[in-house]
Design an enzyme around this catalytic site. Structure first.
Site, PDB file in Angstrom:
ATOM      1  N   TYR A 105       0.886  -1.170   0.000  1.00  0.00           N
ATOM      2  CA  TYR A 105       0.000   0.000   0.000  1.00  0.00           C
ATOM      3  C   TYR A 105       0.925   1.222   0.000  1.00  0.00           C
ATOM      4  CZ  TYR A 105      -3.801   2.964   2.034  1.00  0.00           C
ATOM      5  OH  TYR A 105      -4.743   3.927   2.306  1.00  0.00           O
ATOM      6  N   LYS A 144      -1.397  -1.384  -4.010  1.00  0.00           N
ATOM      7  CA  LYS A 144      -2.390  -0.328  -4.110  1.00  0.00           C
ATOM      8  C   LYS A 144      -1.638   0.983  -4.025  1.00  0.00           C
ATOM      9  CE  LYS A 144      -5.763   2.195  -1.513  1.00  0.00           C
ATOM     10  NZ  LYS A 144      -6.196   2.576  -0.158  1.00  0.00           N
TER      11      LYS A 144
END
Lengths: 311, 311, 311, 311
Positions: free
Chosen positions: B143, B171
């Site tokens: 992330y 992400k």
């Protein structure tokens, strides 16, 4: 616990080293090293001990380990000096949990930097403090640490916070002396509110110009140096201040300045303590101890500083 | 738990909303609101659900509440879509703890941003991942969230991480599309590695230019909008993309833009969900819900967007 | 000068490369290199030419040299495409001076980023534009470049600026596509206002989603590549877009990514032009050309990209 | 010009106010105000005068006006104190041009911050200085101003620069006292190298701990205050230092703190000088003078400080 009330004079004055957390492994305290470290620091005549701060790598430690550390430290210190416990967290509830454990363990106060994931505004910070303090059984020191928390306790926020029952001081680690000087006139109606300097390089001037004490990382290594500097500054002995300040800067530009890493302060401090035989140099992730080459540099610096003997 | 292996297709594709965490109070889940919210989101045809991210206010929640949430979500989703659970933490050990609970609960994968107090370097981040993945029973998504964590997963670090067993995607919430585009050629030998866009405003172009999916906060409100946009982009239907992108930008510049606060996205999202009758708008500290004036603005925006009926 | 009005279509569309400034020495133009460079760029079918931008090292050049460059460029271009001249400066008066010279030389428009020493607020920026435009004889493009100027033209400021007579467009070099997308609905009543993308890596998506053109530094090297990509995006030919975008990213991750310097883009660009025999690689201070080792890497990249022949 | 060599003692010591630039309009000096201001400042017993710094709004002024100012100031000062002239620019050639004019006018030294558009690295900064100094007919002071220039003169760079012939000192406006303290041991072999503090709030401690002087913006208003503080610190009269430091902080937290603007220091300073009848409050763009409400606040502060009489 009544002892704590006695030991926390207000304003808190003097040298309160932020203790490193001796580790054997990621989630295992170095219990023997911890004992040696505590006695080494207290032996230097310090006026308090701050555990679970940035120097203590608190955010990198599990809660279990933080509780264990707090208990062991309070048990060993036995009220000789006040123990301050860091409760900085991104979760309000977890901060309260740590504070509760600190109280049980016999700590004298807790220390809180702003929650450091979401960057709160000043009004939100103040509301945070208003909600938090009623849930804390111990006096609270604010901890201004903008580089790591992304939020400043702005001067007007500190003034408002000083009116909140239970908030008794501030440790400033911004490195911004103009900020530190701005706080003093704002707090003139709160003579009991402690202003503590978080950078040992700025301890001398903080004390000369009205501050109450310092949270000096180098106090893990040579606590007596910072105590002497504090005393010299308190007694306005400027020649002594200058001589001691030189030594402080020597430590700062050698032990804390090996490698190019953000973490050189922490790595250098733990490496030096290991060279001194006090505790191991294991660092909690995301950091890692110095390798041989850097350790050799640290050792040489310690020899030049006269902190360890030449082989 | 075998179900999970089935539901986590690789690369993971589609719309995976980052779920807000419905709260009644600081440390109390809004269980009924949570049920409604999950069904509302799944009803929009999404391809996964991400809990305990930034939108889920994870860092502000107690561990107890994070565990409860994870269990409730997995129980209710029942494998209809993969559940991804955020394990971002400043403490390695606590990240492992959450991952372990997520596994027990039946999650499909975990999601990790860099530890966000101490700013780690790239080599340290990579070593962190190498130490962490063997302790995780579930696949891991990285992330990238530099504004909140102070650390970027640089492109070469992502490439190296893609070689680590167990790391299955990233992400990106940097908002930096040039970064996103740089990753694709670097990952051409890892066709199973998911590239997910963390900004809903950039979902369309991410999909048009080779990304696999998006983590769209607006998916809490109108999940079908993002699913339609994703489908339009997948099928290269540019007129539809343009029309849907306009709606996405309308939500972004209205619902997320009330007030001057860093937190206007989170406050707007929860306020809108409350106006829609899905769950309450309580926010974990350090944030607080919108007051009446701002709530009225949000309601008006929702009416103009056709999301709620005019009174 | 009437020519200018003809060549500046509104909205300005297409590929407008930001020209590098060929130098023999610190304060000496490489006049022959400049001629070759202009013909090389125009030969690629570009739609305009932007001189004295960041890629043109404008802030590092003396005013004398900036005037000389402007005159030479306009004289050689001879109205084949509109010439845009950067007038960004920390001094209002000097910006007006450069604009005046640009008008005399026959430029079509001027381009202004915020004054970059003192960080102005939004109201101050808008007032700046209101005071400046009446003194400019040419249409003005805003230049959003927050990383170098410390100030953003925020979306509402752009909307207000679009109402000011003489302001005809914006070049966005923030790299923040969400910002770019926010501008479009705000400018829907100004269909003549050009939105130009300042990052070549984002040209494709900017055009696909409603932008008018791009200011592509790589247009100094292979102008036809960016023109083809622009055309493919205009005609919604997504397979062609994807193939060309790959080449764009290849240039970006090779030629612009040698060394660790902030200046690797500028150094790489000038070094590549030198390898191609177009102009020298002298950079104005504070930067310096690549040394042999890095030049060899650039040459190898150019060979792999098929831009120069292998030896 | 021989006079200059006489007046520039090395190391330069004392209070050297950074003069504001009195303006009637954007490009018109307030010549009468300038005369009054110079006599007001020199009347306070200062040890030098620094023109065309940040406080002097140099980057916002045209070159023509910068030259005019330099000439007028040198002519009026007539060697009573050394005049230092700022030559900071993004263009090497323009810095040399200003230095040449300053020499003709009779200045004693020039002052240079890093070029502030392109962020140079340390090696580049050092090379910049090595190329620049041979072209300067006057001694050079470095000016560390990272917040406005994006580049720091790091301690090792300062040490290396101190070896370059012609570089005679550094003015530090970083506000980072730890940086200031780091410089001193590094410069111990250069006893003639001046360390000047750029923040008046830190003048006292800079002098107490080994600095040579200060560049105090408040010296435009009440030059004698800073001279007294400097003298008290030199003579180690700590009670006097504390009393005077309080007044310094009062000015800092009142006059410089009206409004929320980055520019409140500059606006407050010029507004106060206008209230005192010394010169007008016109500011060069991008800034603008305070409006009535804020001017009333400044006037009231000046009355409370005893700087102007109550009506």
């Amino acid at each position: 616990m009544e002892l704590n009330c006695d030991v926390l004079r207000r304003p808190l004055r003097g040298v309160i080293p932020p203790m490193v957390t001796p580790l054997l492994e990621r989630d295992t305290l170095d219990a023997a090293g911890l004992e040696r470290l505590i006695e080494h620091i207290l032996g230097g005549g310090v006026h308090g001990l701050f555990v679970l701060g940035t120097t203590g790598e608190a955010p990198s430690l599990s809660y279990r380990l933080r509780y264990e550390l707090t208990e062991r430290v309070c048990r060993q210190v036995q009220g000789r000096v006040p123990v301050l416990v860091g409760i900085t967290d991104t979760s309000f509830t977890e901060s309260v949990n740590i504070a509760s454990k600190a109280t049980e363990a016999g700590a004298a106060a807790v220390v809180l930097a702003p929650p450091y994931y979401f960057p709160a505004g000043q009004a939100e910070l103040l509301e945070y403090l208003r909600h938090l303090t009623p849930e804390l059984p111990l006096p609270l020191f604010l901890y201004n640490m903008p580089s790591y928390t992304k939020a400043v306790f702005e001067p007007q926020t500190v003034r408002a916070a000083a009116d909140i029952s239970g908030i008794v001081g501030l440790k400033d680690s911004s490195g911004d002396m103009a900020y530190f000087h701005q706080l003093q006139p704002l707090l003139k109606d709160h003579p009991d509110f402690s202003l503590l300097m978080g950078h040992e390089e700025l301890l001398a001037e903080a004390i000369l110009l009205g501050g109450h004490g310092g949270v000096c990382g180098g106090g893990n290594l040579v606590p007596e140096l910072y105590v002497e500097l504090y005393n010299a500054a308190c007694s306005r002995d400027l020649p002594a201040v200058e001589a001691l300040q030189k030594k402080v800067m020597q430590i700062s530009t050698t032990i804390y300045s090996v490698g190019r890493y953000e973490s050189s302060y922490l790595k250098g401090l733990k490496c030096a303590l290991s060279c001194m035989g006090i505790c191991g140099d294991f660092l909690a992730e995301p950091f890692h101890r110095f390798r041989c080459a850097e350790r050799d540099v640290i050792r040489r610096h310690l020899e030049e500083l006269g902190i360890v003997q030449r082989d």
